[in-house]
Design a protein around this motif. Structure first.
Motif, PDB file in Angstrom:
ATOM      1  N   ALA A   1      19.111  38.474  89.537  1.00 51.71           N
ATOM      2  CA  ALA A   1      17.611  38.374  89.910  1.00 51.71           C
ATOM      3  C   ALA A   1      16.831  38.751  88.653  1.00 51.71           C
ATOM      4  CB  ALA A   1      17.399  39.536  91.217  1.00 51.71           C
ATOM      5  N   GLY A   2      17.181  39.614  88.210  1.00 56.35           N
ATOM      6  CA  GLY A   2      16.326  40.134  87.049  1.00 56.35           C
ATOM      7  C   GLY A   2      16.291  39.186  85.949  1.00 56.35           C
ATOM      8  N   LEU A   3      17.625  38.648  85.539  1.00 59.88           N
ATOM      9  CA  LEU A   3      17.471  37.530  84.625  1.00 59.88           C
ATOM     10  C   LEU A   3      16.892  36.137  85.083  1.00 59.88           C
ATOM     11  CD1 LEU A   3      21.138  37.660  83.622  1.00 59.88           C
ATOM     12  CD2 LEU A   3      19.540  37.940  82.214  1.00 59.88           C
ATOM     13  N   SER A   4      16.695  35.967  86.495  1.00 57.69           N
ATOM     14  CA  SER A   4      15.824  34.726  86.815  1.00 57.69           C
ATOM     15  C   SER A   4      14.459  35.182  86.796  1.00 57.69           C
ATOM     16  CB  SER A   4      16.292  34.418  88.267  1.00 57.69           C
ATOM     17  OG  SER A   4      17.597  34.092  88.624  1.00 57.69           O
ATOM     18  N   ALA A   5      14.115  36.293  87.080  1.00 56.43           N
ATOM     19  CA  ALA A   5      12.530  36.434  87.016  1.00 56.43           C
ATOM     20  C   ALA A   5      12.073  36.623  85.597  1.00 56.43           C
ATOM     21  CB  ALA A   5      12.503  37.858  87.527  1.00 56.43           C
ATOM     22  N   TYR A   6      12.969  36.982  84.502  1.00 56.43           N
ATOM     23  CA  TYR A   6      12.638  36.860  83.056  1.00 56.43           C
ATOM     24  C   TYR A   6      12.676  35.513  82.807  1.00 56.43           C
ATOM     25  CZ  TYR A   6      13.051  37.625  78.227  1.00 56.43           C
ATOM     26  OH  TYR A   6      12.846  37.564  76.739  1.00 56.43           O
ATOM     27  N   ALA A   7      13.502  34.621  83.358  1.00 55.42           N
ATOM     28  CA  ALA A   7      13.568  33.154  82.813  1.00 55.42           C
ATOM     29  C   ALA A   7      12.362  32.645  83.293  1.00 55.42           C
ATOM     30  CB  ALA A   7      14.791  32.540  83.419  1.00 55.42           C
ATOM     31  N   ASP A   8      11.778  32.923  84.393  1.00 57.77           N
ATOM     32  CA  ASP A   8      10.517  32.599  84.965  1.00 57.77           C
ATOM     33  C   ASP A   8       9.157  32.831  84.089  1.00 57.77           C
ATOM     34  OD1 ASP A   8      11.641  31.108  87.009  1.00 57.77           O
ATOM     35  OD2 ASP A   8      11.060  32.870  88.635  1.00 57.77           O
ATOM     36  N   LEU A   9       9.281  34.312  83.523  1.00 62.21           N
ATOM     37  CA  LEU A   9       8.253  34.474  82.553  1.00 62.21           C
ATOM     38  C   LEU A   9       8.358  33.670  81.251  1.00 62.21           C
ATOM     39  CD1 LEU A   9       8.368  38.499  83.190  1.00 62.21           C
ATOM     40  CD2 LEU A   9       7.075  36.885  84.175  1.00 62.21           C
ATOM     41  N   LEU A  10       9.565  33.478  80.841  1.00 64.34           N
ATOM     42  CA  LEU A  10       9.625  32.729  79.450  1.00 64.34           C
ATOM     43  C   LEU A  10       9.435  31.422  79.585  1.00 64.34           C
ATOM     44  CD1 LEU A  10      13.294  33.962  78.388  1.00 64.34           C
ATOM     45  CD2 LEU A  10      11.043  34.686  77.340  1.00 64.34           C
ATOM     46  N   ALA A  11       9.752  30.722  80.842  1.00 62.97           N
ATOM     47  CA  ALA A  11       9.209  29.280  80.976  1.00 62.97           C
ATOM     48  C   ALA A  11       7.733  29.130  81.350  1.00 62.97           C
ATOM     49  CB  ALA A  11      10.107  28.845  82.137  1.00 62.97           C
ATOM     50  N   GLY A  12       7.113  30.189  81.763  1.00 65.02           N
ATOM     51  CA  GLY A  12       5.315  30.099  82.401  1.00 65.02           C
ATOM     52  C   GLY A  12       4.895  30.951  81.140  1.00 65.02           C
ATOM     53  N   PRO A  13       4.640  32.138  81.228  1.00 65.74           N
ATOM     54  CA  PRO A  13       3.582  32.753  80.452  1.00 65.74           C
ATOM     55  C   PRO A  13       3.930  32.824  79.026  1.00 65.74           C
ATOM     56  CG  PRO A  13       3.732  34.002  82.364  1.00 65.74           C
ATOM     57  CD  PRO A  13       5.014  32.883  82.542  1.00 65.74           C
ATOM     58  N   ALA A  14       5.405  32.742  78.385  1.00 64.49           N
ATOM     59  CA  ALA A  14       5.724  32.775  77.300  1.00 64.49           C
ATOM     60  C   ALA A  14       5.203  31.578  76.491  1.00 64.49           C
ATOM     61  CB  ALA A  14       7.199  33.129  77.048  1.00 64.49           C
ATOM     62  N   VAL A  15       5.704  30.451  77.359  1.00 68.52           N
ATOM     63  CA  VAL A  15       5.312  29.161  76.926  1.00 68.52           C
ATOM     64  C   VAL A  15       3.913  29.003  76.697  1.00 68.52           C
ATOM     65  CG1 VAL A  15       5.482  26.585  77.070  1.00 68.52           C
ATOM     66  CG2 VAL A  15       7.432  28.001  77.309  1.00 68.52           C
TER      67      VAL A  15
END
Length: 274
Positions: free
Chosen positions: A65-79
């Protein structure tokens, strides 16, 4: 993702952030030179076609769950903020998340249990935030000099609920010298090893280790850093983690102080659950 104003980023004064998790030490890792070890999830296994997402789920089910949430942050705000290129999104899992996670696997033995870790030039949180997610026993300090990066890191830490053991410092590694030492200092794609050692080695506890996540040129970087390694009294070796799971596997330059009678140490194989 909740925005954090620059004034709210808990990282502007390194000296005030030096007291948390600075003295804990883990089991020392035996130094070895001229040795390349292999850590394979399963010999000959092909990397999953889903870009590593399913491998992450099976390797780290309790942290999915934590890895998935972080992946969403990378794919969204980080990009969106230019911290990660949009072309990296399809390969977030294998090239970034799994690639970082396999290095911190407790069974691999590179990051001792209960360690305090400094991630130098953390950028979007790789590898530091991944390690915090898959290793709840670790205390992480993420260091980056750029405001937009440190702001993202502070927001991500809050979003992922990691405030109790992950701290963000906006600054340079050199500013921490003399203020703390830790068992593990890491960096990923920050600078050539020769230069990186001048920033990271002064932060090591006496039995500490630098884990520099590198690529195909890891051995060449060790050769180029021979003068610095001799001056520091250090030994370097390459450990490959995640072959058959991460694409590409993580290639880690492990740098430690030389000790009398140092010998090569075999790294155990991590097998992908069936």
């Amino acid at each position: 993702m909740k925005r954090v104003r620059a004034s709210q980023v808990p990282c502007v004064d390194p000296k005030r952030d030096m007291t948390r998790g600075a003295t804990r030490r883990g089991t020392p890792i035996v130094a070895a030179t001229g040795q390349t070890d292999a850590v394979s999830a399963e010999s000959g296994r092909k990397v999953p076609a889903d870009g590593g997402r399913e491998a992450a789920r099976r390797l780290f089910p309790e942290h999915w769950a934590g890895l998935s949430a972080y992946a969403d942050l990378l794919a969204g705000p980080a990009v969106e903020r230019g911290l990660l290129g949009p072309r990296e999104v399809p390969r977030l899992w294998d090239r970034h998340l799994v690639n970082c996670a396999v290095v911190a696997d407790l069974e691999v033995g590179l990051v001792p249990s209960g360690s305090s870790v400094i991630d130098v030039g953390s950028g979007a949180g790789l590898p530091g935030l991944v390690w915090a997610l898959v290793r709840p026993d670790l205390q992480l300090t993420l260091v980056d000099p750029l405001l937009r990066r440190s702001t993202f890191l502070a927001e991500a830490v809050a979003e992922l609920g990691l405030q109790d053991r992950v701290h963000v410092i906006r600054g340079r590694a050199e500013e921490l010298v003399g203020e703390r030492t830790v068992p593990v200092v890491t960096a990923r794609a920050v600078a050539p090893l020769d230069r990186l050692l001048s920033w990271t080695f002064p932060l090591l506890a006496p039995e500490g280790v630098v884990l520099a996540l590198k690529g195909a040129n890891a051995e060449a970087e060790i050769s180029a850093a021979e003068t610095s390694l001799r001056r520091l009294g250090a030994a370097a070796r390459v450990v490959e983690c995640g072959a058959g799971v991460a694409d590409p596997p993580a290639r880690v330059v492990v740098v430690e102080r030389r000790t009398a009678g140092s010998t090569a140490r075999a790294v155990p194989t991590r097998r992908l659950p069936r």
